[in-house]
Enzyme design. Structure first.
Site, PDB file in Angstrom:
ATOM      1  N   SER A 184       0.795  -1.231   0.000  1.00 51.84           N
ATOM      2  CA  SER A 184       0.000   0.000   0.000  1.00 51.84           C
ATOM      3  C   SER A 184       0.822   1.273   0.000  1.00 51.84           C
ATOM      4  O   SER A 184       0.345   2.308  -0.455  1.00 51.84           O
ATOM      5  CB  SER A 184      -0.942   0.008   1.210  1.00 51.84           C
ATOM      6  OG  SER A 184      -0.205  -0.033   2.418  1.00 51.84           O
ATOM      7  N   HIS A 212      -5.351  -4.019  -1.231  1.00 51.27           N
ATOM      8  CA  HIS A 212      -5.122  -3.060  -2.314  1.00 51.27           C
ATOM      9  C   HIS A 212      -5.034  -3.758  -3.667  1.00 51.27           C
ATOM     10  O   HIS A 212      -4.290  -3.335  -4.551  1.00 51.27           O
ATOM     11  CB  HIS A 212      -3.862  -2.246  -2.028  1.00 51.27           C
ATOM     12  CG  HIS A 212      -4.016  -1.324  -0.875  1.00 51.27           C
ATOM     13  ND1 HIS A 212      -4.569  -0.063  -0.986  1.00 51.27           N
ATOM     14  CD2 HIS A 212      -3.737  -1.489   0.443  1.00 51.27           C
ATOM     15  CE1 HIS A 212      -4.591   0.511   0.195  1.00 51.27           C
ATOM     16  NE2 HIS A 212      -4.095  -0.322   1.082  1.00 51.27           N
ATOM     17  N   LYS A 243     -12.510  -0.887   0.895  1.00 49.59           N
ATOM     18  CA  LYS A 243     -11.801  -0.129  -0.141  1.00 49.59           C
ATOM     19  C   LYS A 243     -12.589  -0.226  -1.453  1.00 49.59           C
ATOM     20  O   LYS A 243     -13.572   0.467  -1.624  1.00 49.59           O
ATOM     21  CB  LYS A 243     -10.353  -0.613  -0.249  1.00 49.59           C
ATOM     22  CG  LYS A 243      -9.534  -0.270   1.005  1.00 49.59           C
ATOM     23  CD  LYS A 243      -8.103  -0.699   0.903  1.00 49.59           C
ATOM     24  CE  LYS A 243      -7.260  -0.162   2.046  1.00 49.59           C
ATOM     25  NZ  LYS A 243      -7.696  -0.543   3.391  1.00 49.59           N
TER      26      LYS A 243
END
Length: 396
Positions: A184, A212, A243
């Protein structure tokens, strides 16, 4: 004692301010999205630092699904899963997650931080070993600290060092290689093909954190294991719902059914935390539906990421990582990163400077994150602002 504590805390806080690493919190007065309004009147701000990779945080169908779940199943469960905190929507979402990742089963957590805190202690004993990339996320590091396994830390994405440590760990019953799929802070992607080859050679298991990556890496957005063609070689995946998959909250582990069954019995963050609120479950479920119906949103990320990276490199900036929508603009100096981020906001671009302890000393940066809902004009405006601010502060 209270006065002594106050003096010590105030001294520590002053040291943080003096080092230029103080982290202020800007207050947003609108929905999360590519364009924001800040409290105090800042309007028309382009947001380049959210983990809202697919733009689903404010997607009308995602919001509608949350409202429907809220109305049907209530605000919350007031309980943990094994008492009276499991609803049909929790089981449905877990089945959907497992199907999306092509795994046997899945288990929900309040966050992926909790998923990482809960897996290593439940799975590994003093008879086992865990081998962790030195730049793994803080939640992986903390989760490993909680377990009693023998701990090895290998140099970042260094396969020679990993192999050497796998050789050292052969005396233990089970060996687990733990890595972020996409890192990340640097925007680089773990060499999973090579990791899986070494794991096979030394009879080890592979664990990846896909926070991610889930939703946008790989041909259908299933993550780095799909991107690199090793879906059948990665044993355990932890990821987030907070996310790309709706942006609300929640995390999960997916993998072999016996492992998931064990986590339901032994994983402390699961056993002692309230179950996910129905509205959050509704958001994530709809986000997965949208993703499995079409990969068009996920595929749109590549061109936009390349546009930003190439234009920033042409302007003279150093961008860490490769082909990932996390685009760290490397500056080195913490004060420079902080001042440039403030000047960017004055030009209508919302970015944040990252410095120690979030990243190593001397490696301060402004981390830009590209979203599928950014327009080409948004990206070009961001590059123009960076160029102006970089020239002003001598970063170019």
């Amino acid at each position: 004692a209270a006065a002594q504590l106050r003096r010590r805390l105030e001294s520590e806080l002053e040291d943080i301010r003096g080092a230029g690493t103080w982290k202020s919190e800007r207050v947003i007065a609108s929905r999360q999205g590519p364009h924001l309004r800040l409290a105090g009147g800042g309007a028309g701000i382009i947001n380049f630092c959210a983990n809202n990779y697919l733009g689903l945080s404010s997607h009308p169908e995602v919001i509608r699904a949350a409202v429907e779940a809220l109305e049907k199943f209530g605000a919350g469960l007031s309980s943990v899963r094994f008492i009276c905190g499991t609803q049909s929507i929790h089981k449905d979402l877990e089945e959907k997650i497992a199907r999306f990742h092509q795994r046997e089963d899945a288990i929900l957590y309040a966050s992926c931080f909790d998923a990482n805190a809960g897996i290593f202690e439940a799975l590994l004993s003093p008879e086992d070993a865990v081998l962790s990339d030195e730049l793994n996320h803080a939640s992986i590091i903390d989760g490993i600290r909680l377990c009693k396994a023998n701990k090895y830390r290998y140099k970042h994405m260094d396969m020679q060092d990993l192999e050497a440590k796998l050789k050292e760990a052969q005396k233990y019953r089970l060996r687990l290689v733990a890595t972020d799929g996409a890192f990340s802070m640097d925007g680089d992607i773990a060499p999973l093909r090579e990791i899986c080859q070494l794991a096979q050679k030394y009879d080890a298991l592979v664990f990846i954190d896909e926070c991610h990556a889930t939703g946008f890496l790989g041909p259908s957005g299933r993550g780095t294991d799909e991107l690199l063609g090793v879906m059948d070689k990665v044993t355990i995946i932890n990821s987030t719902l907070g996310k790309a998959l709706g942006g609300a909250a929640g995390g999960y582990t997916t993998g072999p059914k016996p492992l998931i069954d064990l986590l339901r019995q032994r994983s402390r963050p699961y056993l002692f935390s309230n179950s996910l609120p129905p509205a959050v479950v509704g958001c994530a479920s709809k986000a997965l539906d949208l993703l499995m119906e079409s990969n068009a949103i996920a595929q749109s990320m590549a061109a936009k990421t390349q546009r930003f990276r190439s234009k920033m490199a042409a302007a003279g900036f150093t961008i860490s990582g490769k082909d990932h929508p996390i685009c760290p603009v490397m500056l080195g100096d913490a004060r420079l990163a902080s001042v440039m981020a403030e000047d960017m906001l004055n030009r209508g671009i919302y970015v944040i400077g990252f410095s120690y302890p979030v990243v190593p000393k001397g490696k301060a940066r402004i981390r830009v994150q590209i979203s599928a809902v950014h327009s080409d004009e948004d990206i070009d405006r961001c590059v123009e602002a960076f160029t102006e601010v970089g020239q002003k502060h001598g970063a170019l």
